[in-house]
Enzyme design. Structure first.
Site, PDB file in Angstrom:
ATOM      1  N   SER A 100      -9.550   1.165   3.010  1.00 35.27           N
ATOM      2  CA  SER A 100      -8.725   2.062   2.224  1.00 35.27           C
ATOM      3  C   SER A 100      -7.650   1.358   1.385  1.00 35.27           C
ATOM      4  CB  SER A 100      -8.029   3.067   3.148  1.00 35.27           C
ATOM      5  OG  SER A 100      -7.191   2.426   4.078  1.00 35.27           O
TER       6      SER A 100
ATOM      7  N   LYS B  10       0.844  -1.199   0.000  1.00 35.18           N
ATOM      8  CA  LYS B  10       0.000   0.000   0.000  1.00 35.18           C
ATOM      9  C   LYS B  10       0.883   1.254   0.000  1.00 35.18           C
ATOM     10  CE  LYS B  10      -3.924   1.759   2.763  1.00 35.18           C
ATOM     11  NZ  LYS B  10      -4.720   1.518   3.998  1.00 35.18           N
TER      12      LYS B  10
ATOM     13  N   SER C 243      -9.667  -1.442   6.913  1.00 32.79           N
ATOM     14  CA  SER C 243      -9.072  -1.106   5.613  1.00 32.79           C
ATOM     15  C   SER C 243      -8.319  -2.246   4.953  1.00 32.79           C
ATOM     16  CB  SER C 243      -8.136   0.095   5.758  1.00 32.79           C
ATOM     17  OG  SER C 243      -8.876   1.258   6.003  1.00 32.79           O
TER      18      SER C 243
END
Lengths: 471, 62
Positions: A155, A81, A179
């Protein structure tokens, strides 16, 4: 190179590299070719580290040829990420504000992946600053690999996409309020949020210090365990870390669920907001676990529906505090959805934050009390399948619209963030229109091994992880 | 007791006190979001909050 190879588990790929059946360079090139072919639509990546990854893969290949001692992830292309620092690469956190922020050192989790032999393939898309609710993604709209009109979750959006669509062998995300588990559920991947305090967060752009947790998103439970084993453990740079060595999560992985006591959380499984497809899939999953030898009973946790509101008051307030100066000086650079969410949170009174902190303690007490007579809890990861992207891009039109969009969905994952517990999401079915559904399994603090063990047993007993998104 | 909803003018004044200047486009949506958050938090007041300390879990559980 075949899609079968790209979709193979990281564990299987590592074994083939060790036995010299598979070249790390050829494997990396296979993923790069898939990124070139598919990521124009899916937009999982913000940065592909093509040249650096090829150089790493060549070094990995040379190490195999020399007969060097190889780590458990030797030659495995892993993407992370874009909230995690990789030296020499920008960490955008999904925001225009960080477009030129280049990290000078690797985050400890990246150092640990490299020490295990991994090749860092690239940086993955996310909702801005890991908040959720981004309306216009500055680095491209991430799309669900099962249906590009649908939300991949967030996310850690790109992490879920890249795992499910085999645009990397495995990925890392970060989970403050769901997330990791939300994109795993929406994309049909496995996502494990480790116990808070198990994995160092240094070098991760923060959102809420008392809940941020870095964890793997993968195609199999074994791969999630493999990555967790690589990144967990004390680190002097993170003051919130547990100071002792983590438990082994690999050795007990295949021990099965016989004798485990599992609670099916009534309020989330049969609640008024739960889609019948998600409910039925989780009830069926509970039956599978029962058939495998676990004792599964329904359990009532009446405070968990409050978790979403308490979480948002805490995480959004902390986020707003962190962003306040930028909101004053660079507000126009934020996505409108992010800016409006942070502005609203900035105006919450201190009394609301205090009340939410106490509510958090109450919710955590209730959930942890259940764990005195249960080993695990199971719930749907999300109230239903992935919604359409378009539904989250329109402006909020009323307070009822805001409540429906932002609070209900978060009550499914956040009870375990508030209580600092580990929780995993793995596929447990598909809707009639072909969208994945997620089963969430949560465990006692620092007992990630039992969570992974139950998830592995369920995965092996069901066919869901064998399905691939259309290409 | 339910609190009355904040108006856009209320929200603009609160924001100004923090040195924030939401645009007209932002103001209405921020007002909806803030009122929704206040509504969502209101039921927490009925919980036995005094039974617990306002502190997050410690890294090492006792």
């Amino acid at each position: 190179m075949s899609a079968a190879l790209a979709f193979a588990s990281a564990a299987a790929l590592a074994a083939r590299i060790r036995s010299k059946e598979l070249s790390p360079v050829a494997l990396l090139e296979a993923y790069l070719a898939r990124i070139d072919r598919l990521d124009g639509t899916l937009r999982a990546y913000i940065t592909v580290c093509r040249e650096a990854a090829l150089a790493e893969a060549r070094r990995a290949e040379q190490a195999v040829a020399r007969g060097d001692r190889l780590g458990p992830l030797h030659g495995i292309p892993i993407a992370v990420k874009d909230q995690l620092d990789v030296a020499g690469v920008r960490t955008t956190a999904g925001s225009r504000l960080f477009a030129d922020r280049v990290a000078t050192t690797d985050a400890p989790v990246i150092q640990r992946l490299r020490a295990a032999g991994a090749v860092i393939l690239g940086k993955l898309n996310l909702t801005e600053f890991a908040l959720g609710g981004t309306q216009q993604f500055p680095y491209g709209q991430p799309r669900n690999p099962w249906n590009p009109d649908h939300d991949p979750g967030g996310s850690s959006s790109g992490s879920g996409i890249a795992a499910a669509a085999a645009l990397a062998a495995a990925t890392l995300g970060e989970d403050t309020g769901g997330s990791v588990r939300s994109p795993a559920s929406n994309c049909g991947a496995v996502g494990h949020r480790p116990t808070w305090g198990l994995v160092p967060r240094t070098g991760c752009v923060p959102l809420c210090a008392s809940m941020d947790a870095i964890g793997p998103l993968t195609r199999t439970v074994e791969d999630a365990a493999l990555l967790l084993a690589a990144i967990a453990g004390p680190d002097a740079t993170d003051p919130q870390m547990r100071r002792r060595a983590p438990d082994d999560v690999m050795a007990p992985l295949r021990d099965g669920v016989r004798g485990l006591r599992i609670g099916l959380v009534r309020e989330l499984t049969h609640g008024p907001d739960t889609d019948p497809a998600a409910r039925d899939a989780v009830v069926a999953a509970a039956e599978v676990l029962r058939t495998l030898g676990a004792r599964v009973d329904e359990v009532s946790l009446p405070l968990v529906p409050y978790a979403g509101a308490a979480f948002m008051a805490l995480a959004d307030s902390e986020g707003a505090g962190m962003h306040l100066q930028w909101l004053r000086e660079r507000g126009a650079e934020y996505d409108a959805g992010t800016r409006r969410r942070l502005l609203a949170a900035a105006l919450l009174p201190a009394g609301a934050y205090h009340q939410a902190t106490r509510a958090r303690a109450l919710i955590a007490r209730q959930v942890q009390a259940a764990m005195t007579h249960l080993d695990l809890l199971v719930t749907p990861t999300q109230p239903g399948p992935a919604p359409q992207i378009a539904s989250g891009q329109t402006p909020v039109r009323s307070k009822a619209d805001a409540g429906g969009r932002f609070f209900t969905r978060r009550s499914y994952t956040t009870p375990f963030n508030l209580a600092a517990m580990p929780a995993i999401s793995l596929p447990c079915g598909f809707t009639a229109s072909g969208l994945p559904l997620g089963l969430q399994i949560a465990g006692r603090r620092y007992d990630d091994a039992t969570v992974l063990r139950a998830a592995w047993a369920y995965e092996q007993a069901t066919p869901w992880h064998d399905r691939r998104p259309p290409e | 007791m339910a609190l009355p909803d904040l108006t856009p003018a209320d929200v603009r004044a609160l924001a100004a006190a923090l040195g924030l200047a939401p645009t007209d486009d932002d103001l209405l949506e921020v007002t909806h979001r803030l009122n929704a958050m206040r509504d969502a938090l209101a039921p927490l007041g009925a919980l036995p909050l005094d039974e617990v300390e306002p502190a997050p879990p410690a890294p090492e559980p006792s």
